[in-house]
Design a protein around this motif. Structure first.
Motif, PDB file in Angstrom:
ATOM      1  N   PHE A 154     -10.287  25.884  33.359  1.00  0.00           N
ATOM      2  CA  PHE A 154      -9.299  25.044  32.688  1.00  0.00           C
ATOM      3  C   PHE A 154      -9.550  23.553  32.932  1.00  0.00           C
ATOM      4  CE2 PHE A 154      -5.071  23.115  32.164  1.00  0.00           C
ATOM      5  CZ  PHE A 154      -4.725  23.622  30.913  1.00  0.00           C
ATOM      6  N   MET A 155      -9.788  23.136  34.166  1.00  0.00           N
ATOM      7  CA  MET A 155      -9.949  21.712  34.485  1.00  0.00           C
ATOM      8  C   MET A 155     -11.393  21.351  34.787  1.00  0.00           C
ATOM      9  SD  MET A 155      -7.034  20.357  34.037  1.00  0.00           S
ATOM     10  CE  MET A 155      -7.249  18.758  34.800  1.00  0.00           C
ATOM     11  N   GLU A 156     -12.333  22.203  34.375  1.00  0.00           N
ATOM     12  CA  GLU A 156     -13.740  21.987  34.681  1.00  0.00           C
ATOM     13  C   GLU A 156     -14.415  21.153  33.607  1.00  0.00           C
ATOM     14  OE1 GLU A 156     -16.830  25.260  34.274  1.00  0.00           O
ATOM     15  OE2 GLU A 156     -16.525  25.242  36.450  1.00  0.00           O
ATOM     16  N   GLY A 157     -15.381  20.327  33.992  1.00  0.00           N
ATOM     17  CA  GLY A 157     -16.145  19.546  33.025  1.00  0.00           C
ATOM     18  C   GLY A 157     -16.688  18.276  33.640  1.00  0.00           C
ATOM     19  N   ASP A 158     -17.730  17.722  33.022  1.00  0.00           N
ATOM     20  CA  ASP A 158     -18.264  16.433  33.448  1.00  0.00           C
ATOM     21  C   ASP A 158     -17.470  15.290  32.831  1.00  0.00           C
ATOM     22  OD1 ASP A 158     -20.730  17.365  34.925  1.00  0.00           O
ATOM     23  OD2 ASP A 158     -21.124  18.243  32.947  1.00  0.00           O
ATOM     24  N   TYR A 159     -17.028  15.506  31.583  1.00  0.00           N
ATOM     25  CA  TYR A 159     -16.263  14.498  30.866  1.00  0.00           C
ATOM     26  C   TYR A 159     -15.040  15.159  30.237  1.00  0.00           C
ATOM     27  CZ  TYR A 159     -20.854  12.357  31.313  1.00  0.00           C
ATOM     28  OH  TYR A 159     -22.044  11.899  31.808  1.00  0.00           O
ATOM     29  N   PHE A 160     -14.023  14.326  29.991  1.00  0.00           N
ATOM     30  CA  PHE A 160     -12.754  14.844  29.485  1.00  0.00           C
ATOM     31  C   PHE A 160     -12.344  14.022  28.262  1.00  0.00           C
ATOM     32  CE2 PHE A 160     -13.259  15.950  33.843  1.00  0.00           C
ATOM     33  CZ  PHE A 160     -12.796  17.256  33.926  1.00  0.00           C
ATOM     34  N   HIS A 161     -12.153  14.738  27.170  1.00  0.00           N
ATOM     35  CA  HIS A 161     -11.928  14.089  25.881  1.00  0.00           C
ATOM     36  C   HIS A 161     -10.724  14.739  25.201  1.00  0.00           C
ATOM     37  CE1 HIS A 161     -13.750  11.684  22.495  1.00  0.00           C
ATOM     38  NE2 HIS A 161     -12.911  12.438  21.817  1.00  0.00           N
ATOM     39  N   GLU A 162      -9.815  13.893  24.687  1.00  0.00           N
ATOM     40  CA  GLU A 162      -8.687  14.390  23.883  1.00  0.00           C
ATOM     41  C   GLU A 162      -8.974  14.093  22.416  1.00  0.00           C
ATOM     42  OE1 GLU A 162      -4.925  14.045  26.936  1.00  0.00           O
ATOM     43  OE2 GLU A 162      -5.436  12.269  25.754  1.00  0.00           O
ATOM     44  N   PHE A 163      -8.424  14.924  21.533  1.00  0.00           N
ATOM     45  CA  PHE A 163      -8.678  14.747  20.110  1.00  0.00           C
ATOM     46  C   PHE A 163      -7.437  15.140  19.315  1.00  0.00           C
ATOM     47  CE2 PHE A 163     -10.410  15.257  15.921  1.00  0.00           C
ATOM     48  CZ  PHE A 163     -11.539  14.440  15.880  1.00  0.00           C
ATOM     49  N   SER A 164      -6.989  14.220  18.459  1.00  0.00           N
ATOM     50  CA  SER A 164      -5.867  14.478  17.555  1.00  0.00           C
ATOM     51  C   SER A 164      -6.153  13.782  16.242  1.00  0.00           C
ATOM     52  CB  SER A 164      -4.550  13.960  18.143  1.00  0.00           C
ATOM     53  OG  SER A 164      -3.523  13.962  17.164  1.00  0.00           O
ATOM     54  N   ASP A 165      -5.723  14.361  15.142  1.00  0.00           N
ATOM     55  CA  ASP A 165      -5.947  13.726  13.843  1.00  0.00           C
ATOM     56  C   ASP A 165      -4.778  12.856  13.419  1.00  0.00           C
ATOM     57  OD1 ASP A 165      -4.294  15.947  13.494  1.00  0.00           O
ATOM     58  OD2 ASP A 165      -4.946  16.250  11.427  1.00  0.00           O
ATOM     59  N   LYS A 180     -24.568  17.774  29.795  1.00  0.00           N
ATOM     60  CA  LYS A 180     -23.247  17.522  30.369  1.00  0.00           C
ATOM     61  C   LYS A 180     -22.184  18.229  29.532  1.00  0.00           C
ATOM     62  CE  LYS A 180     -24.585  14.712  33.680  1.00  0.00           C
ATOM     63  NZ  LYS A 180     -24.432  15.045  35.112  1.00  0.00           N
ATOM     64  N   VAL A 181     -21.119  18.651  30.192  1.00  0.00           N
ATOM     65  CA  VAL A 181     -20.066  19.434  29.544  1.00  0.00           C
ATOM     66  C   VAL A 181     -18.824  18.575  29.344  1.00  0.00           C
ATOM     67  CG1 VAL A 181     -18.518  21.422  29.752  1.00  0.00           C
ATOM     68  CG2 VAL A 181     -20.917  21.600  30.491  1.00  0.00           C
ATOM     69  N   THR A 182     -18.343  18.551  28.104  1.00  0.00           N
ATOM     70  CA  THR A 182     -17.085  17.883  27.775  1.00  0.00           C
ATOM     71  C   THR A 182     -15.960  18.912  27.708  1.00  0.00           C
ATOM     72  OG1 THR A 182     -18.168  16.142  26.476  1.00  0.00           O
ATOM     73  CG2 THR A 182     -15.832  16.518  26.071  1.00  0.00           C
ATOM     74  N   ASN A 183     -14.916  18.656  28.464  1.00  0.00           N
ATOM     75  CA  ASN A 183     -13.694  19.451  28.401  1.00  0.00           C
ATOM     76  C   ASN A 183     -12.833  18.814  27.309  1.00  0.00           C
ATOM     77  OD1 ASN A 183     -10.993  20.359  28.857  1.00  0.00           O
ATOM     78  ND2 ASN A 183     -11.539  20.933  30.956  1.00  0.00           N
ATOM     79  N   LEU A 184     -12.800  19.476  26.155  1.00  0.00           N
ATOM     80  CA  LEU A 184     -12.119  18.916  24.975  1.00  0.00           C
ATOM     81  C   LEU A 184     -10.720  19.499  24.846  1.00  0.00           C
ATOM     82  CD1 LEU A 184     -12.298  17.255  22.287  1.00  0.00           C
ATOM     83  CD2 LEU A 184     -13.067  19.377  21.201  1.00  0.00           C
ATOM     84  N   ARG A 185      -9.719  18.644  24.986  1.00  0.00           N
ATOM     85  CA  ARG A 185      -8.327  19.051  24.732  1.00  0.00           C
ATOM     86  C   ARG A 185      -7.962  18.553  23.337  1.00  0.00           C
ATOM     87  NH1 ARG A 185      -3.579  18.023  29.032  1.00  0.00           N
ATOM     88  NH2 ARG A 185      -3.996  15.803  28.680  1.00  0.00           N
ATOM     89  N   ILE A 186      -7.602  19.477  22.451  1.00  0.00           N
ATOM     90  CA  ILE A 186      -7.440  19.136  21.040  1.00  0.00           C
ATOM     91  C   ILE A 186      -6.098  19.620  20.508  1.00  0.00           C
ATOM     92  CG2 ILE A 186      -8.699  21.228  20.359  1.00  0.00           C
ATOM     93  CD1 ILE A 186      -9.787  19.628  17.971  1.00  0.00           C
ATOM     94  N   GLN A 187      -5.490  18.788  19.687  1.00  0.00           N
ATOM     95  CA  GLN A 187      -4.226  19.153  19.047  1.00  0.00           C
ATOM     96  C   GLN A 187      -4.520  20.051  17.850  1.00  0.00           C
ATOM     97  OE1 GLN A 187      -1.934  15.889  17.396  1.00  0.00           O
ATOM     98  NE2 GLN A 187      -0.010  16.969  17.745  1.00  0.00           N
ATOM     99  N   ILE A 188      -3.890  21.197  17.792  1.00  0.00           N
ATOM    100  CA  ILE A 188      -4.094  22.109  16.666  1.00  0.00           C
ATOM    101  C   ILE A 188      -3.578  21.429  15.395  1.00  0.00           C
ATOM    102  CG2 ILE A 188      -3.481  24.339  15.662  1.00  0.00           C
ATOM    103  CD1 ILE A 188      -3.338  25.456  18.493  1.00  0.00           C
ATOM    104  N   PRO A 189      -4.429  21.294  14.398  1.00  0.00           N
ATOM    105  CA  PRO A 189      -4.059  20.504  13.214  1.00  0.00           C
ATOM    106  C   PRO A 189      -3.055  21.226  12.319  1.00  0.00           C
ATOM    107  CG  PRO A 189      -6.203  21.501  12.893  1.00  0.00           C
ATOM    108  CD  PRO A 189      -5.804  21.821  14.303  1.00  0.00           C
ATOM    109  N   GLU A 190      -2.439  20.438  11.458  1.00  0.00           N
ATOM    110  CA  GLU A 190      -1.491  20.982  10.481  1.00  0.00           C
ATOM    111  C   GLU A 190      -2.141  21.113   9.114  1.00  0.00           C
ATOM    112  OE1 GLU A 190       2.182  18.789  10.572  1.00  0.00           O
ATOM    113  OE2 GLU A 190       1.999  18.452  12.717  1.00  0.00           O
ATOM    114  N   LYS A 191      -3.459  21.015   9.073  1.00  0.00           N
ATOM    115  CA  LYS A 191      -4.195  21.226   7.835  1.00  0.00           C
ATOM    116  C   LYS A 191      -5.255  22.287   8.082  1.00  0.00           C
ATOM    117  CE  LYS A 191      -7.003  17.099   8.780  1.00  0.00           C
ATOM    118  NZ  LYS A 191      -7.373  15.771   8.253  1.00  0.00           N
ATOM    119  N   GLU A 192      -5.806  22.829   7.000  1.00  0.00           N
ATOM    120  CA  GLU A 192      -6.685  23.989   7.118  1.00  0.00           C
ATOM    121  C   GLU A 192      -7.997  23.675   7.818  1.00  0.00           C
ATOM    122  OE1 GLU A 192      -7.131  25.600   3.233  1.00  0.00           O
ATOM    123  OE2 GLU A 192      -5.111  26.474   3.175  1.00  0.00           O
TER     124      GLU A 192
END
Length: 412
Positions: free
Chosen positions: A68-79, A14-26
């Protein structure tokens, strides 16, 4: 700024469409469980701030191309900020930072920026300074406080002549770095309460306060409390990144936390709880002193087996909280009324307590006589309670600082 990647699970494809916030650390480690088969997906997001470029490498799973909007699951990620829970429905068209009112967004951004002011070396210096404070190593306190506060305070601040100067230097550095994490207004309110109602010039000759400062809070007790507080401060520094998502309830309707550390945090919460519980008799005595004039002048409604503060100190924490609430002044009560919850402490400290990684709801079972009676708490709410109970720990530290200062005043 946000970007997205498509990652295929090694086990269920299964494919996760991961939307992620670009971090402010290396470097930002990315870890989550596939919504379908619960297999762990791992990746590493690296940012080169000099070249203004970034790289995303999948360590467990497969990075693939996808629409862009393709995927089986949709996941957001932020630190740093809460987001929506993973879903099999496409992402909200609005990114997390646009789903909140502008005023709230700016409030959270200000807090986040303050928390990110300091480098890893700065935090290590604060750890070393805290160790030095426990030993009361004046040479190291002077050196590290100068390093951390240079440019923040005038040169005249670093005029080390007496022990109180070293106390002030330590707490100034601690305040500067740690207070962006806690409810500062709540904390400063308690400090003002101590200054205005307890340790004021009018009480300098009060026999009850003299007894409290010279006998109740002995030098040995101060040494022990300083050691315990120092240990908890160092542990907070080690786990602070797990608390980026907690903003003392100044949060959005989104409540999912990308990086969780329930086991580490529940142990920290429990130890802070035990610390402020053991020392609640100090607050109880000051409540009595402020409202009724004497350390052992207990409020109306106290159980018959409690006739003084010493009796109070032998009670279990649930009954202590009931008695602390009998005094009318709300400011010292705030140390206990929000996060000093015996059910939460007992529940999360048991192995049976569990965090559902999909819903991020903690289930716990605090009542021994009814072991199947379940209570629930959102993980984001637990993070806010953890910040609050650490704030309460620091308030006990402020009390010890005032006592230390007053001992000098009484001897002069």
């Amino acid at each position: 700024m946000w970007t997205r990647f498509h990652i295929k699970c090694n086990n269920c494809d299964k494919v996760t469409n991961l939307r992620i916030q670009i971090p402010e650390k290396e470097e930002l480690p990315v870890k989550y469980n596939c919504l379908g088969c619960k297999s762990e997906i791992k990746a590493l997001f690296t940012v080169d701030f000099v070249k203004d470029s970034c790289d995303f490498k999948v360590e467990r799973g497969e990075l693939i191309d996808g629409d862009f909007m393709e995927g089986d699951y949709f996941h957001e990620f932020s630190d740093t900020i809460p987001i929506k829970a993973p879903s099999d429905q496409p992402h909200d068209i609005l990114m997390p930072t646009l789903r909140m009112p502008t005023e709230k967004l700016m409030d959270l951004k200000e807090t986040k920026d303050k928390r990110k002011m300091f480098s890893d070396e700065d935090w290590q210096d604060l750890i070393d300074l805290t160790h030095a404070y426990f030993r009361f190593d004046k040479k190291v306190i002077e050196r590290l406080s100068r390093k951390l506060l240079e440019g923040i305070y005038p040169d005249s601040f670093f005029n080390f002549k007496i022990d109180l100067d070293y106390q002030l230097a330590f707490y100034s550095a601690l305040n500067f770095m740690v207070y962006p994490w806690i409810d500062f207004d709540n904390h400063s309110e308690f400090v003002d309460w101590l200054n205005d109602n307890i340790f004021n010039s009018a009480n300098k000759t009060n026999a009850e306060l003299i007894n409290f400062v010279q006998n109740i809070v002995s030098d040995d007790m101060i040494k022990n409390l300083r050691e315990e507080i120092s240990e908890l401060i160092i542990r907070f520094i080690d786990i602070k990144d797990l608390l980026y998502f907690a903003y003392n309830e100044k949060t959005t309707t989104d409540s999912y936390v990308s990086v969780e550390g329930f086991v580490q945090l529940k142990n920290f919460f429990t130890d802070c709880f035990e610390f402020i519980g053991r020392n609640s008799h100090l607050i109880f005595r000051l409540q009595n002193f402020k409202e009724r004039g004497m350390l052992d002048a207990i409020p109306t409604g106290v159980p018959r087996n409690v006739s003084n503060a010493s009796d109070f100190s032998t009670l279990d924490n649930r009954r202590k909280l009931d008695i602390l609430k009998l005094s009318s002044d709300l400011i010292p009560q705030k140390i206990y009324t929000k996060s000093f919850d015996n059910k939460i402490r007992n529940g999360i400290n048991h192995y049976k307590a569990k965090l559902d990684l999909k819903t991020q709801v903690i289930s716990y079972y605090p009542i021994t006589e009814r072991p199947k009676e379940e209570y629930q708490l959102k993980y984001i709410d637990f993070l806010n309670l953890t910040l609050d109970i650490f704030n309460s720990t620091l308030k006990i530290g402020q009390l010890i600082k005032f006592v230390t200062i007053y001992k000098v005043v009484l001897s002069s």
